[in-house]
Design an enzyme around this catalytic site. Structure first.
Site, PDB file in Angstrom:
ATOM      1  N   LEU A  42      -7.725  -9.172  -0.557  1.00 42.57           N
ATOM      2  CA  LEU A  42      -8.364  -9.774   0.609  1.00 42.57           C
ATOM      3  C   LEU A  42      -9.866  -9.449   0.630  1.00 42.57           C
ATOM      4  CD1 LEU A  42      -7.613 -11.376   3.210  1.00 42.57           C
ATOM      5  CD2 LEU A  42      -7.387  -9.173   4.369  1.00 42.57           C
ATOM      6  N   SER A 111      -4.074  -4.864  -3.855  1.00 43.38           N
ATOM      7  CA  SER A 111      -3.974  -5.138  -2.419  1.00 43.38           C
ATOM      8  C   SER A 111      -3.191  -6.435  -2.170  1.00 43.38           C
ATOM      9  CB  SER A 111      -5.401  -5.182  -1.849  1.00 43.38           C
ATOM     10  OG  SER A 111      -5.384  -5.090  -0.456  1.00 43.38           O
ATOM     11  N   ASP A 228      -5.330   5.979   2.023  1.00 48.49           N
ATOM     12  CA  ASP A 228      -5.744   4.599   1.786  1.00 48.49           C
ATOM     13  C   ASP A 228      -6.575   4.020   2.938  1.00 48.49           C
ATOM     14  OD1 ASP A 228      -4.928   1.995   0.048  1.00 48.49           O
ATOM     15  OD2 ASP A 228      -4.988   1.519   2.180  1.00 48.49           O
ATOM     16  N   HIS A 283      -8.911   2.874   0.333  1.00 51.49           N
ATOM     17  CA  HIS A 283      -8.411   1.583  -0.134  1.00 51.49           C
ATOM     18  C   HIS A 283      -9.313   0.896  -1.162  1.00 51.49           C
ATOM     19  CE1 HIS A 283      -5.801  -1.815  -0.194  1.00 51.49           C
ATOM     20  NE2 HIS A 283      -6.800  -2.638   0.083  1.00 51.49           N
TER      21      HIS A 283
END
Ligand SMILES: *[C@@H]1O[C@H](CO)[C@@H](O)[C@H](O)[C@H]1NC(C)=O
Ligand SMILES: *[C@@H]1O[C@H](CO)[C@@H](O)[C@H](O)[C@H]1NC(C)=O
Ligand SMILES: *[C@@H]1O[C@H](CO)[C@@H](O)[C@H](O)[C@H]1NC(C)=O
Ligand SMILES: *[C@@H]1O[C@H](CO)[C@@H](O)[C@H](O)[C@H]1NC(C)=O
Ligand SMILES: *[C@@H]1O[C@H](CO)[C@@H](O)[C@H](O)[C@H]1NC(C)=O
Length: 302
Positions: A42, A111, A228, A283
């Site tokens: 994303l 992801s 994360d 992340h």
């Protein structure tokens, strides 16, 4: 008649020097370091993977000839497009690479890209993916207040997003395709056009075929960790998820695992399910952390 060059020591020297190089090239051709295909997540795009490319290239000293393709599709804001659409788009770009790879390819899917890759693997009956490396991907769904959520849906928080996500309009936004509100499981089951189908949680005539396709992979590598900060709960990277009390239930106690809805339990029984959990990685750092690459990725790219 004796050829004049036989016994020429200078030529012998050249052969001795060239031989190891030749062998390395042959090894790449014959043993085959399989092409690696990277699918982004994303709001990112192919340019975010320069470090990962460098790590793979450096590993290339021992892995000569590895060809890495970071698929440049659905970048940035386009990554909000619905996931089935992304599956079709990425599939079209990836299929020719697979067809050119006699020994198969590897997937590194980051992801949201990890869910796109599952869609590809489930719906492509002749794929040749060896390692499917799921890099901090919300495989069991997402339910959390994050900066991403605030940015996409500023008027919503996790507790009320179901109003939007579980509608046909909501399902046109990627994040709603895997939004899994543990307090509205019935609505999730009814409305999720992506994850609930892929997981076999909602009956789907293609489920048996999808499972068979998915199980063509040689192994699944699940990478994630507690720091994360985006994937929520972080255990979703390992197929764990919240129960109705927002207590995390680990993969092996999940219905989708126990009932082997799409092949997770089969992979595990085959010994082809690898879990790699690392603290201390945010992340956006998963693809750029060399410790993670060395410990969890490199050895699966052979
Ligand atoms: C790498 O893969 C791409 C896509 O299949 C192909 O076009 C390209 O020629 C390959 N490069 C090398 C060096 O094999
Ligand atoms: C689920 O869908 C069915 C059929 O469309 C509908 O009757 C039912 O009310 C829905 N349930 C929920 C919780 O949305
Ligand atoms: C099942 O697969 C067929 C053929 O690939 C496809 O046309 C159809 O949309 C699929 N059904 C669902 C529910 O995804
Ligand atoms: C959730 O919490 C309630 C109250 O503490 C308890 O009665 C119930 O069994 C819990 N449910 C689950 C699924 O753990
Ligand atoms: C890289 O990963 C290691 C191992 O988990 C961690 O200790 C370190 O903080 C990470 N570094 C960065 C920059 O994310």
């Amino acid at each position: 008649m004796e050829e004049p060059w036989i016994g020429d020591s200078s030529r012998g020297g050249a052969v001795r020097v060239l031989w190891p190089l030749l062998l390395a090239c042959l090894a790449a051709q014959v043993i085959g370091y399989k092409p690696v295909i990277v699918v982004h997540g994303l709001f990112d795009g192919s340019s975010d993977f320069v470090n990962l490319l460098r790590f793979i290239n450096e590993a290339n000293v021992t892995h000569p000839g590895t060809n890495v393709s970071v698929i440049d599709l659905f970048d940035r804001a386009y990554s909000l497009q619905p996931l089935w659409k992304q599956v079709e788009g990425f599939k079209e770009a990836i299929y020719p690479i697979m067809q050119n790879a006699a020994d198969g390819v590897h997937f590194i899917c980051y992801s949201q890209g990890g869910l796109v890759c599952r869609g590809i693997l489930s719906t492509l009956s002749d794929h040749n993916v060896n390692s499917f490396i799921s890099l901090s991907s919300p495989q069991a769904g997402q339910y959390g207040d994050t900066d991403y959520l605030k940015y996409i849906f500023p008027q919503f928080v996790k507790s009320n997003l179901f109003h939007l996500c579980y509608t046909s309009v909501g399902q046109r936004v990627s994040i709603c395709n895997y939004w899994k509100d543990p307090h509205h499981q019935d609505m999730y089951l009814n409305s999720s056009d992506y994850l609930a189908l892929l997981d076999g949680e909602r009956p789907n005539p293609n489920a048996t075929m999808w499972k068979k396709n998915f199980l063509r992979i040689k192994r699944l590598v699940l990478i994630g960790g507690p720091d994360d900060g985006v994937i929520t709960p972080w255990q979703s990277s390992q197929f764990g998820f919240y129960d109705a009390n927002e207590t995390v239930v680990e993969m092996k106690q999940q219905d989708i695992y126990l009932r082997d809805m799409f092949g997770l339990k089969t992979l595990d029984a085959r010994g082809d399910l690898v879990q790699c959990v690392f603290p201390g990685v945010q992340h956006t750092m998963w693809h750029s952390n060399e410790t993670v690459f060395t410990a969890c990725i490199q050895k699966w790219l052979t």
